[in-house]
Design a protein around this motif. Structure first.
Motif, PDB file in Angstrom:
ATOM      1  N   ASP A  12      54.976  49.527 -46.753  1.00 30.45           N
ATOM      2  CA  ASP A  12      55.826  49.969 -45.646  1.00 30.45           C
ATOM      3  C   ASP A  12      56.729  51.141 -46.014  1.00 30.45           C
ATOM      4  O   ASP A  12      57.140  51.907 -45.133  1.00 30.45           O
ATOM      5  CB  ASP A  12      56.686  48.798 -45.152  1.00 30.45           C
ATOM      6  N   SER A  13      57.044  51.297 -47.306  1.00 32.02           N
ATOM      7  CA  SER A  13      57.979  52.345 -47.702  1.00 32.02           C
ATOM      8  C   SER A  13      57.318  53.525 -48.417  1.00 32.02           C
ATOM      9  O   SER A  13      57.873  54.626 -48.442  1.00 32.02           O
ATOM     10  CB  SER A  13      59.080  51.771 -48.611  1.00 32.02           C
ATOM     11  N   GLN A  14      56.127  53.305 -49.007  1.00 29.93           N
ATOM     12  CA  GLN A  14      55.497  54.369 -49.784  1.00 29.93           C
ATOM     13  C   GLN A  14      54.138  54.813 -49.252  1.00 29.93           C
ATOM     14  O   GLN A  14      53.726  55.955 -49.497  1.00 29.93           O
ATOM     15  CB  GLN A  14      55.324  53.923 -51.246  1.00 29.93           C
ATOM     16  N   ILE A  15      53.434  53.932 -48.560  1.00 32.94           N
ATOM     17  CA  ILE A  15      52.081  54.255 -48.085  1.00 32.94           C
ATOM     18  C   ILE A  15      52.120  54.751 -46.638  1.00 32.94           C
ATOM     19  O   ILE A  15      51.789  55.900 -46.354  1.00 32.94           O
ATOM     20  CB  ILE A  15      51.155  53.029 -48.216  1.00 32.94           C
ATOM     21  N   ARG A  16      52.544  53.908 -45.726  1.00 30.83           N
ATOM     22  CA  ARG A  16      52.543  54.286 -44.305  1.00 30.83           C
ATOM     23  C   ARG A  16      53.373  55.542 -44.006  1.00 30.83           C
ATOM     24  O   ARG A  16      52.920  56.416 -43.242  1.00 30.83           O
ATOM     25  CB  ARG A  16      53.072  53.126 -43.452  1.00 30.83           C
ATOM     26  N   PRO A  17      54.581  55.698 -44.569  1.00 31.97           N
ATOM     27  CA  PRO A  17      55.391  56.879 -44.229  1.00 31.97           C
ATOM     28  C   PRO A  17      54.793  58.196 -44.727  1.00 31.97           C
ATOM     29  O   PRO A  17      55.267  59.265 -44.338  1.00 31.97           O
ATOM     30  CB  PRO A  17      56.739  56.601 -44.920  1.00 31.97           C
ATOM     31  N   ASN A  18      53.785  58.126 -45.584  1.00 30.82           N
ATOM     32  CA  ASN A  18      53.167  59.333 -46.129  1.00 30.82           C
ATOM     33  C   ASN A  18      51.812  59.617 -45.489  1.00 30.82           C
ATOM     34  O   ASN A  18      50.888  60.108 -46.132  1.00 30.82           O
ATOM     35  CB  ASN A  18      53.049  59.216 -47.649  1.00 30.82           C
ATOM     36  N   ILE A  62      51.762  57.102 -58.781  1.00 30.82           N
ATOM     37  CA  ILE A  62      52.648  56.524 -57.782  1.00 30.82           C
ATOM     38  C   ILE A  62      51.780  56.149 -56.578  1.00 30.82           C
ATOM     39  O   ILE A  62      50.780  56.821 -56.278  1.00 30.82           O
ATOM     40  CB  ILE A  62      53.784  57.487 -57.385  1.00 30.82           C
ATOM     41  N   PRO A  63      52.098  55.061 -55.889  1.00 34.47           N
ATOM     42  CA  PRO A  63      51.233  54.584 -54.801  1.00 34.47           C
ATOM     43  C   PRO A  63      50.960  55.624 -53.730  1.00 34.47           C
ATOM     44  O   PRO A  63      49.846  55.693 -53.197  1.00 34.47           O
ATOM     45  CB  PRO A  63      52.008  53.383 -54.247  1.00 34.47           C
ATOM     46  N   ARG A  64      51.954  56.451 -53.425  1.00 36.14           N
ATOM     47  CA  ARG A  64      51.771  57.478 -52.396  1.00 36.14           C
ATOM     48  C   ARG A  64      50.602  58.390 -52.720  1.00 36.14           C
ATOM     49  O   ARG A  64      49.763  58.679 -51.856  1.00 36.14           O
ATOM     50  CB  ARG A  64      53.072  58.281 -52.261  1.00 36.14           C
TER      51      ARG A  64
END
Length: 217
Positions: A12-18, A62-64
């Protein structure tokens, strides 16, 4: 905090927003326990926005960056995927939820055996670990619909693009200059390979694919 909760927060904080909101990719991240692929001493930060070394010369990005490169590769459920320099096997595990088969290529028996054990423990029957020279790829099992490279490179070996099927994609981050890399996808059409830029990133690099230095008087 539980690992399951941390995994959801990472998504929710690193994948979807990118700009990685595709349902199959999001599901793959939610189904893959990142903590299973990091050393015991680093499990507490498995879901942080950090690069994590897993063995000499191998790291989780990093996951992003991982999410954006997987999206760029446009993996389909019928695809056969080769993962170059798979390290601990996290990216191969993610891709196993998106493809028909994923082959994780590494150079040492130790890494291959550790990956095989993880895949078996997690029930990932679409992922297989194979030992070989990552610069050579895996010509005996080519062609591949997708080749995914787990380290930044300065040059892309011809051996890799030669192993793509027609319409196949090679996804990697190419270092353009110090401090700047670009996620790129190379698509094969007949005898031609065309590159398309995706996103800025600067993940850990595979040093053996550095450009040769020009001789200067």
């Amino acid at each position: 905090m539980s690992f399951d909760a941390a995994r959801e927060i990472m998504v929710d904080s690193q994948i979807r927003p990118n700009d990685v909101s595709d349902a199959p990719i999001v599901s793959a991240f939610l189904r893959t326990p990142r903590e299973a692929f990091v050393p015991n001493s680093r499990k507490s930060v498995a879901y942080s926005e950090l690069e994590i070394a897993t063995s000499p010369g191998r790291s989780l990005w990093i996951p992003r960056d991982t999410g954006k490169l997987i999206k760029l590769a446009a993996i389909r459920p019928t695809d056969i995927v080769l993962v170059i320099g798979a390290g601990a096997g996290y990216e191969a595990a993610l891709i196993s939820h998106l493809s028909e088969t994923v082959i994780a290529l590494e150079e040492t028996t130790e890494l291959v055996d550790a990956m095989s054990e993880r895949f078996a423990t997690l029930g990932l029957d679409r992922a297989v670990a194979v030992e070989g020279n990552i610069a050579a790829g895996l010509p005996d099992q080519a062609p591949f619909d997708v080749i995914y490279v787990c380290g930044m490179v300065e040059t892309v070996p011809d051996a890799w693009t030669a192993q793509l099927a027609d319409g196949g994609r090679l996804a990697t981050v190419v270092m353009e200059r110090e401090g700047l890399g670009r996620g790129k996808v190379f698509t094969k059409a007949g005898d031609t390979v065309a590159a398309r830029d995706g996103f800025d990133a600067f993940p850990p690099k595979f040093e053996q694919f550095n450009r040769k230095q020009a001789f200067v008087f």
